[in-house]
Scaffold this motif. Structure first.
Motif, PDB file in Angstrom:
ATOM      1  N   SER A  33       0.814  -1.228   0.000  1.00 11.51           N
ATOM      2  CA  SER A  33       0.000   0.000   0.000  1.00 11.51           C
ATOM      3  C   SER A  33       0.840   1.266   0.000  1.00 11.51           C
ATOM      4  CB  SER A  33      -0.963   0.011   1.182  1.00 11.51           C
ATOM      5  OG  SER A  33      -0.247   0.074   2.406  1.00 11.51           O
ATOM      6  N   HIS A  34       2.050   1.202   0.545  1.00 13.98           N
ATOM      7  CA  HIS A  34       2.914   2.387   0.568  1.00 13.98           C
ATOM      8  C   HIS A  34       3.354   2.808  -0.834  1.00 13.98           C
ATOM      9  CE1 HIS A  34       5.662  -1.021   0.507  1.00 13.98           C
ATOM     10  NE2 HIS A  34       6.541  -0.211  -0.049  1.00 13.98           N
ATOM     11  N   GLU A  35       3.133   1.945  -1.826  1.00  9.85           N
ATOM     12  CA  GLU A  35       3.489   2.285  -3.201  1.00  9.85           C
ATOM     13  C   GLU A  35       2.475   3.243  -3.833  1.00  9.85           C
ATOM     14  OE1 GLU A  35       3.957  -1.465  -5.182  1.00  9.85           O
ATOM     15  OE2 GLU A  35       5.528  -2.108  -3.795  1.00  9.85           O
ATOM     16  N   SER A  36       1.318   3.386  -3.194  1.00 10.12           N
ATOM     17  CA  SER A  36       0.296   4.330  -3.662  1.00 10.12           C
ATOM     18  C   SER A  36       0.456   5.623  -2.885  1.00 10.12           C
ATOM     19  CB  SER A  36      -1.103   3.762  -3.425  1.00 10.12           C
ATOM     20  OG  SER A  36      -1.282   2.584  -4.149  1.00 10.12           O
ATOM     21  N   ARG A  37       0.320   6.733  -3.559  1.00  5.87           N
ATOM     22  CA  ARG A  37       0.517   8.039  -2.933  1.00  5.87           C
ATOM     23  C   ARG A  37      -0.762   8.863  -3.039  1.00  5.87           C
ATOM     24  NH1 ARG A  37       4.992   6.708  -1.185  1.00  5.87           N
ATOM     25  NH2 ARG A  37       6.879   6.438  -2.374  1.00  5.87           N
ATOM     26  N   ASP A  55       3.440   0.557   6.883  1.00 10.43           N
ATOM     27  CA  ASP A  55       4.127   1.662   6.205  1.00 10.43           C
ATOM     28  C   ASP A  55       3.152   2.521   5.414  1.00 10.43           C
ATOM     29  OD1 ASP A  55       6.488   0.701   7.263  1.00 10.43           O
ATOM     30  OD2 ASP A  55       7.138  -0.255   5.405  1.00 10.43           O
ATOM     31  N   GLY A  56       2.202   1.882   4.750  1.00 10.66           N
ATOM     32  CA  GLY A  56       1.212   2.620   3.983  1.00 10.66           C
ATOM     33  C   GLY A  56       0.322   3.475   4.864  1.00 10.66           C
ATOM     34  N   MET A  57      -0.077   2.934   6.002  1.00 10.89           N
ATOM     35  CA  MET A  57      -0.933   3.703   6.907  1.00 10.89           C
ATOM     36  C   MET A  57      -0.219   4.942   7.425  1.00 10.89           C
ATOM     37  SD  MET A  57      -2.842   0.657   9.018  1.00 10.89           S
ATOM     38  CE  MET A  57      -3.875   1.753   9.985  1.00 10.89           C
ATOM     39  N   LEU A  58       1.034   4.796   7.846  1.00  7.66           N
ATOM     40  CA  LEU A  58       1.798   5.943   8.333  1.00  7.66           C
ATOM     41  C   LEU A  58       2.014   6.963   7.221  1.00  7.66           C
ATOM     42  CD1 LEU A  58       4.457   4.107  10.526  1.00  7.66           C
ATOM     43  CD2 LEU A  58       2.577   5.574  11.337  1.00  7.66           C
ATOM     44  N   GLN A  59       2.369   6.462   6.049  1.00 10.82           N
ATOM     45  CA  GLN A  59       2.629   7.350   4.913  1.00 10.82           C
ATOM     46  C   GLN A  59       1.380   8.105   4.498  1.00 10.82           C
ATOM     47  OE1 GLN A  59       4.617   5.622   1.447  1.00 10.82           O
ATOM     48  NE2 GLN A  59       2.943   6.453   0.228  1.00 10.82           N
ATOM     49  N   ALA A  61      -1.345   8.801   6.207  1.00 12.90           N
ATOM     50  CA  ALA A  61      -1.736   9.796   7.224  1.00 12.90           C
ATOM     51  C   ALA A  61      -0.872  11.044   7.093  1.00 12.90           C
ATOM     52  CB  ALA A  61      -1.614   9.189   8.621  1.00 12.90           C
ATOM     53  N   ALA A  62       0.436  10.866   6.923  1.00 17.92           N
ATOM     54  CA  ALA A  62       1.351  11.999   6.760  1.00 17.92           C
ATOM     55  C   ALA A  62       1.037  12.772   5.479  1.00 17.92           C
ATOM     56  CB  ALA A  62       2.800  11.519   6.751  1.00 17.92           C
ATOM     57  N   GLU A  63       0.706  12.063   4.415  1.00 18.06           N
ATOM     58  CA  GLU A  63       0.404  12.730   3.145  1.00 18.06           C
ATOM     59  C   GLU A  63      -0.892  13.526   3.223  1.00 18.06           C
ATOM     60  OE1 GLU A  63       0.587   9.557   0.289  1.00 18.06           O
ATOM     61  OE2 GLU A  63       2.763   9.661   0.155  1.00 18.06           O
ATOM     62  N   PHE A  64      -1.900  13.001   3.916  1.00 20.57           N
ATOM     63  CA  PHE A  64      -3.138  13.775   4.103  1.00 20.57           C
ATOM     64  C   PHE A  64      -2.844  15.043   4.899  1.00 20.57           C
ATOM     65  CE2 PHE A  64      -5.566   9.636   3.565  1.00 20.57           C
ATOM     66  CZ  PHE A  64      -6.104   9.988   2.343  1.00 20.57           C
ATOM     67  N   ARG A  65      -2.020  14.925   5.952  1.00 18.19           N
ATOM     68  CA  ARG A  65      -1.655  16.115   6.743  1.00 18.19           C
ATOM     69  C   ARG A  65      -0.912  17.126   5.873  1.00 18.19           C
ATOM     70  NH1 ARG A  65      -0.363  12.282  10.584  1.00 18.19           N
ATOM     71  NH2 ARG A  65       1.859  12.454  10.130  1.00 18.19           N
ATOM     72  N   ALA A  66       0.069  16.655   5.106  1.00 19.47           N
ATOM     73  CA  ALA A  66       0.864  17.557   4.259  1.00 19.47           C
ATOM     74  C   ALA A  66       0.004  18.261   3.212  1.00 19.47           C
ATOM     75  CB  ALA A  66       1.988  16.775   3.576  1.00 19.47           C
ATOM     76  N   ALA A  67      -1.008  17.557   2.711  1.00 17.05           N
ATOM     77  CA  ALA A  67      -1.903  18.138   1.700  1.00 17.05           C
ATOM     78  C   ALA A  67      -3.002  18.991   2.325  1.00 17.05           C
ATOM     79  CB  ALA A  67      -2.528  17.021   0.859  1.00 17.05           C
ATOM     80  N   GLU A  86       2.989   6.886  17.663  1.00 19.82           N
ATOM     81  CA  GLU A  86       2.541   6.814  16.273  1.00 19.82           C
ATOM     82  C   GLU A  86       1.025   6.921  16.181  1.00 19.82           C
ATOM     83  OE1 GLU A  86       5.941   4.089  14.139  1.00 19.82           O
ATOM     84  OE2 GLU A  86       4.472   3.083  15.416  1.00 19.82           O
ATOM     85  N   LEU A  87       0.320   6.389  17.166  1.00 21.92           N
ATOM     86  CA  LEU A  87      -1.140   6.448  17.136  1.00 21.92           C
ATOM     87  C   LEU A  87      -1.682   7.845  17.356  1.00 21.92           C
ATOM     88  CD1 LEU A  87      -1.998   3.164  19.029  1.00 21.92           C
ATOM     89  CD2 LEU A  87      -2.430   3.641  16.615  1.00 21.92           C
ATOM     90  N   VAL A  88      -0.986   8.672  18.111  1.00 23.24           N
ATOM     91  CA  VAL A  88      -1.486  10.021  18.378  1.00 23.24           C
ATOM     92  C   VAL A  88      -0.995  11.059  17.391  1.00 23.24           C
ATOM     93  CG1 VAL A  88      -1.933   9.617  20.815  1.00 23.24           C
ATOM     94  CG2 VAL A  88       0.274  10.543  20.111  1.00 23.24           C
TER      95      VAL A  88
END
Length: 89
Positions: A33-37, A55-59, A61-67, A86-88
């Motif tokens: 899943s981390h291969e999808s952005r 890895d995909g879940m962390l990535q 979540a970070a990408e939604f925040r960055a966007a 990581e959960l918070v």
């Protein structure tokens, strides 16, 4: 949507005589899943991070925040993959 070939996924639920359960998963394609952005999809304004590869879940979540996209996370049965910090975040 993308197809990932030659991977196996399975879930096993074991219940004892007192109705206690142990559930085990082999994630299969979820490990990719981390291969999808998030940025690969135009106009994303709302997202849900649900049980998937760690890895995909962390990535994602970070990408939604960055966007600056609104999102929610529900780790569900994947919760044990993460530390408290990581959960918070």
């Amino acid at each position: 949507m993308r197809s990932v070939r030659d991977v196996h996924r399975a879930a096993y639920i074991i219940t004892d005589l007192e109705d206690n359960q142990i559930t085990a998963f082999h994630p299969g394609a979820m490990g990719h899943s981390h291969e999808s952005r998030v940025a690969d999809v135009d106009g994303v304004r709302l997202g849900i991070v649900a049980p998937d590869g760690r890895d995909g879940m962390l990535q994602h979540a970070a990408e939604f925040r960055a966007a600056k996209s609104r999102s929610c996370s529900d780790p569900g049965q994947a919760m044990t993959l993460f530390s408290g910090d990581e959960l918070v975040t």
